[in-house]
Write a protein that holds these residues in place. Structure first.
Motif, PDB file in Angstrom:
ATOM      1  N   GLU A   2       0.849  -1.186   0.000  1.00 28.48           N
ATOM      2  CA  GLU A   2       0.000   0.000   0.000  1.00 28.48           C
ATOM      3  C   GLU A   2       0.887   1.239   0.000  1.00 28.48           C
ATOM      4  OE1 GLU A   2      -3.527   2.108   2.617  1.00 28.48           O
ATOM      5  OE2 GLU A   2      -2.778   0.157   3.227  1.00 28.48           O
ATOM      6  N   LYS A   3       0.732   2.066  -1.038  1.00 27.98           N
ATOM      7  CA  LYS A   3       1.530   3.286  -1.142  1.00 27.98           C
ATOM      8  C   LYS A   3       0.810   4.436  -0.447  1.00 27.98           C
ATOM      9  CE  LYS A   3       1.998   3.719  -5.585  1.00 27.98           C
ATOM     10  NZ  LYS A   3       2.448   4.066  -6.939  1.00 27.98           N
ATOM     11  N   ILE A   4       1.583   5.235   0.295  1.00 29.09           N
ATOM     12  CA  ILE A   4       1.072   6.399   1.005  1.00 29.09           C
ATOM     13  C   ILE A   4       1.731   7.640   0.407  1.00 29.09           C
ATOM     14  CG2 ILE A   4       0.858   7.534   3.244  1.00 29.09           C
ATOM     15  CD1 ILE A   4      -0.614   4.843   3.073  1.00 29.09           C
ATOM     16  N   TYR A   5       0.906   8.630   0.073  1.00 27.62           N
ATOM     17  CA  TYR A   5       1.408   9.872  -0.521  1.00 27.62           C
ATOM     18  C   TYR A   5       2.137  10.700   0.530  1.00 27.62           C
ATOM     19  CZ  TYR A   5       1.340  14.466  -2.769  1.00 27.62           C
ATOM     20  OH  TYR A   5       1.701  15.680  -3.306  1.00 27.62           O
ATOM     21  N   LEU A   6       3.373  11.106   0.225  1.00 24.43           N
ATOM     22  CA  LEU A   6       4.159  11.941   1.130  1.00 24.43           C
ATOM     23  C   LEU A   6       4.188  13.397   0.700  1.00 24.43           C
ATOM     24  CD1 LEU A   6       7.324   9.758   1.858  1.00 24.43           C
ATOM     25  CD2 LEU A   6       5.309  10.088   3.275  1.00 24.43           C
ATOM     26  N   GLY A   7       4.322  13.648  -0.594  1.00 25.07           N
ATOM     27  CA  GLY A   7       4.437  15.018  -1.066  1.00 25.07           C
ATOM     28  C   GLY A   7       4.909  15.066  -2.503  1.00 25.07           C
ATOM     29  N   LYS A   8       5.494  16.218  -2.849  1.00 24.82           N
ATOM     30  CA  LYS A   8       5.910  16.440  -4.232  1.00 24.82           C
ATOM     31  C   LYS A   8       7.310  17.052  -4.247  1.00 24.82           C
ATOM     32  CE  LYS A   8       4.072  18.207  -8.486  1.00 24.82           C
ATOM     33  NZ  LYS A   8       2.789  18.058  -9.098  1.00 24.82           N
ATOM     34  N   ILE A   9       8.126  16.614  -5.193  1.00 28.81           N
ATOM     35  CA  ILE A   9       9.458  17.195  -5.365  1.00 28.81           C
ATOM     36  C   ILE A   9       9.281  18.535  -6.064  1.00 28.81           C
ATOM     37  CG2 ILE A   9      11.712  16.947  -6.473  1.00 28.81           C
ATOM     38  CD1 ILE A   9      11.304  13.883  -6.229  1.00 28.81           C
ATOM     39  N   HIS A  13      18.379  21.447  -4.860  1.00 29.37           N
ATOM     40  CA  HIS A  13      19.070  22.390  -3.987  1.00 29.37           C
ATOM     41  C   HIS A  13      20.566  22.151  -4.154  1.00 29.37           C
ATOM     42  CE1 HIS A  13      19.578  25.042  -0.549  1.00 29.37           C
ATOM     43  NE2 HIS A  13      20.484  24.191  -0.103  1.00 29.37           N
ATOM     44  N   GLY A  14      21.273  23.175  -4.565  1.00 32.04           N
ATOM     45  CA  GLY A  14      22.707  23.029  -4.768  1.00 32.04           C
ATOM     46  C   GLY A  14      23.017  22.233  -6.017  1.00 32.04           C
ATOM     47  N   ILE A  15      24.283  21.808  -6.115  1.00 31.61           N
ATOM     48  CA  ILE A  15      24.726  21.103  -7.324  1.00 31.61           C
ATOM     49  C   ILE A  15      25.011  19.623  -7.074  1.00 31.61           C
ATOM     50  CG2 ILE A  15      25.672  23.194  -8.374  1.00 31.61           C
ATOM     51  CD1 ILE A  15      28.467  22.180  -7.496  1.00 31.61           C
ATOM     52  N   LYS A  16      24.758  19.160  -5.841  1.00 35.63           N
ATOM     53  CA  LYS A  16      25.125  17.781  -5.495  1.00 35.63           C
ATOM     54  C   LYS A  16      23.959  16.801  -5.512  1.00 35.63           C
ATOM     55  CE  LYS A  16      29.235  19.069  -3.111  1.00 35.63           C
ATOM     56  NZ  LYS A  16      30.175  18.746  -2.092  1.00 35.63           N
ATOM     57  N   GLY A  17      22.864  17.158  -6.180  1.00 32.75           N
ATOM     58  CA  GLY A  17      21.759  16.217  -6.361  1.00 32.75           C
ATOM     59  C   GLY A  17      20.763  16.157  -5.220  1.00 32.75           C
ATOM     60  N   GLU A  18      20.731  17.177  -4.371  1.00 30.09           N
ATOM     61  CA  GLU A  18      19.761  17.201  -3.275  1.00 30.09           C
ATOM     62  C   GLU A  18      18.410  17.686  -3.799  1.00 30.09           C
ATOM     63  OE1 GLU A  18      20.106  18.243   1.395  1.00 30.09           O
ATOM     64  OE2 GLU A  18      20.757  19.818   0.039  1.00 30.09           O
ATOM     65  N   LEU A  19      17.338  17.038  -3.346  1.00 30.77           N
ATOM     66  CA  LEU A  19      15.983  17.364  -3.806  1.00 30.77           C
ATOM     67  C   LEU A  19      15.162  17.964  -2.672  1.00 30.77           C
ATOM     68  CD1 LEU A  19      15.344  14.019  -5.683  1.00 30.77           C
ATOM     69  CD2 LEU A  19      15.668  16.251  -6.751  1.00 30.77           C
ATOM     70  N   LYS A  20      14.305  18.941  -3.014  1.00 26.50           N
ATOM     71  CA  LYS A  20      13.388  19.548  -2.053  1.00 26.50           C
ATOM     72  C   LYS A  20      12.024  18.889  -2.219  1.00 26.50           C
ATOM     73  CE  LYS A  20      15.341  24.201  -2.243  1.00 26.50           C
ATOM     74  NZ  LYS A  20      15.025  25.613  -2.503  1.00 26.50           N
ATOM     75  N   ILE A  21      11.470  18.402  -1.105  1.00 26.75           N
ATOM     76  CA  ILE A  21      10.154  17.775  -1.128  1.00 26.75           C
ATOM     77  C   ILE A  21       9.216  18.582  -0.247  1.00 26.75           C
ATOM     78  CG2 ILE A  21       8.799  15.709  -0.607  1.00 26.75           C
ATOM     79  CD1 ILE A  21      11.354  14.081  -1.068  1.00 26.75           C
ATOM     80  N   LYS A  22       8.123  19.053  -0.831  1.00 27.31           N
ATOM     81  CA  LYS A  22       7.098  19.748  -0.062  1.00 27.31           C
ATOM     82  C   LYS A  22       6.114  18.704   0.444  1.00 27.31           C
ATOM     83  CE  LYS A  22       3.721  23.299   0.034  1.00 27.31           C
ATOM     84  NZ  LYS A  22       3.356  24.599  -0.262  1.00 27.31           N
ATOM     85  N   SER A  23       5.993  18.624   1.774  1.00 29.06           N
ATOM     86  CA  SER A  23       5.159  17.592   2.372  1.00 29.06           C
ATOM     87  C   SER A  23       4.534  18.097   3.663  1.00 29.06           C
ATOM     88  CB  SER A  23       6.017  16.352   2.668  1.00 29.06           C
ATOM     89  OG  SER A  23       5.289  15.407   3.400  1.00 29.06           O
ATOM     90  N   LEU A  71      17.475  15.701 -12.257  1.00 26.43           N
ATOM     91  CA  LEU A  71      16.516  16.605 -12.896  1.00 26.43           C
ATOM     92  C   LEU A  71      15.266  15.885 -13.400  1.00 26.43           C
ATOM     93  CD1 LEU A  71      18.886  19.027 -14.849  1.00 26.43           C
ATOM     94  CD2 LEU A  71      17.571  19.495 -12.769  1.00 26.43           C
ATOM     95  N   PHE A  72      15.393  14.624 -13.763  1.00 26.34           N
ATOM     96  CA  PHE A  72      14.235  13.878 -14.266  1.00 26.34           C
ATOM     97  C   PHE A  72      13.182  13.632 -13.173  1.00 26.34           C
ATOM     98  CE2 PHE A  72      16.783  10.557 -12.448  1.00 26.34           C
ATOM     99  CZ  PHE A  72      15.906   9.557 -12.061  1.00 26.34           C
ATOM    100  N   LEU A  73      13.526  13.838 -11.899  1.00 23.93           N
ATOM    101  CA  LEU A  73      12.597  13.619 -10.788  1.00 23.93           C
ATOM    102  C   LEU A  73      11.784  14.868 -10.418  1.00 23.93           C
ATOM    103  CD1 LEU A  73      14.939  11.515  -8.479  1.00 23.93           C
ATOM    104  CD2 LEU A  73      13.018  10.685  -9.834  1.00 23.93           C
ATOM    105  N   LEU A  74      12.110  16.004 -10.982  1.00 23.48           N
ATOM    106  CA  LEU A  74      11.423  17.250 -10.626  1.00 23.48           C
ATOM    107  C   LEU A  74       9.922  17.177 -10.904  1.00 23.48           C
ATOM    108  CD1 LEU A  74      13.905  20.003 -11.820  1.00 23.48           C
ATOM    109  CD2 LEU A  74      13.511  19.157  -9.515  1.00 23.48           C
ATOM    110  N   LYS A  75       9.148  17.756  -9.979  1.00 26.11           N
ATOM    111  CA  LYS A  75       7.678  17.858 -10.065  1.00 26.11           C
ATOM    112  C   LYS A  75       6.967  16.504  -9.953  1.00 26.11           C
ATOM    113  CE  LYS A  75       8.353  22.207 -10.850  1.00 26.11           C
ATOM    114  NZ  LYS A  75       8.640  23.001  -9.690  1.00 26.11           N
ATOM    115  N   LYS A  76       7.665  15.488  -9.485  1.00 26.84           N
ATOM    116  CA  LYS A  76       7.072  14.151  -9.342  1.00 26.84           C
ATOM    117  C   LYS A  76       6.483  13.987  -7.936  1.00 26.84           C
ATOM    118  CE  LYS A  76       8.825  12.534 -13.257  1.00 26.84           C
ATOM    119  NZ  LYS A  76       8.189  11.864 -14.322  1.00 26.84           N
ATOM    120  N   ASN A  77       5.439  13.169  -7.837  1.00 26.77           N
ATOM    121  CA  ASN A  77       4.852  12.821  -6.548  1.00 26.77           C
ATOM    122  C   ASN A  77       5.711  11.764  -5.867  1.00 26.77           C
ATOM    123  OD1 ASN A  77       2.644  14.547  -6.825  1.00 26.77           O
ATOM    124  ND2 ASN A  77       1.443  12.997  -7.867  1.00 26.77           N
TER     125      ASN A  77
END
Length: 159
Positions: A2-9, A13-23, A71-77
């Protein structure tokens, strides 16, 4: 599974592959643990690092170390498997609360139509007990019985 929704990317942030997730997920501290797996586009990614910055959850995933690799993960749930949360007996997800029955201290029955946030810290339940009412879930007049899958509302709130 069962998948539970956490938020959206929302962005990187920065150049080292860190992602911001709004949740605004209730149990973030259980979901965003190092070693847990996030599900994005039906693929699992392991959380390598996590921190909170300006109200957003910042994560690095798998072995991505460059902004161009993520970058391919941007705006994904973003989702997580329910089993991976390891919730305690009294910890109930909003999705599960929607299945609970409402009872009032005056004997009336009702259902939950929706749970939403009126503000970042104020969770509201839209319930129907003869008529539609809004009830703050954090109210001392609201009791959640996990064993019976019931929400008991004091008759004062049903007016």
């Amino acid at each position: 599974m069962e998948k539970i929704y956490l938020g959206k990317i929302t962005s990187t942030h920065g150049i080292k592959g860190e992602l911001k997730i709004k949740s605004n997920f209730t149990y973030k501290e259980k979901a965003f643990r190092t070693g847990n797996h996030l599900i994005i586009d039906n693929r699992q990614y392991e959380i390598k690092t996590h921190r909170v910055h300006k109200g957003l959850d910042m994560v690095t995933l798998d072995d991505y170390h460059d902004i161009n690799e993520v970058l391919f993960l941007l705006k994904k749930n973003v989702y997580i498997e329910k089993e991976e949360l390891n919730l305690g007996k009294e910890e109930v997800l909003d999705e599960d609360l929607l299945k609970y029955q409402i009872l009032t201290t005056s004997g009336k029955k009702g259902i939950i139509k929706e749970i939403f946030y009126a503000s970042p810290t104020n969770k509201i339940m839209r319930a129907v007990i003869e008529k539609e009412i809004l009830v703050p879930l954090a109210s001392p007049l609201v009791k959640i019985d996990v064993d019976k899958k019931e929400i008991i509302i004091d008759k004062i709130l049903e007016m």
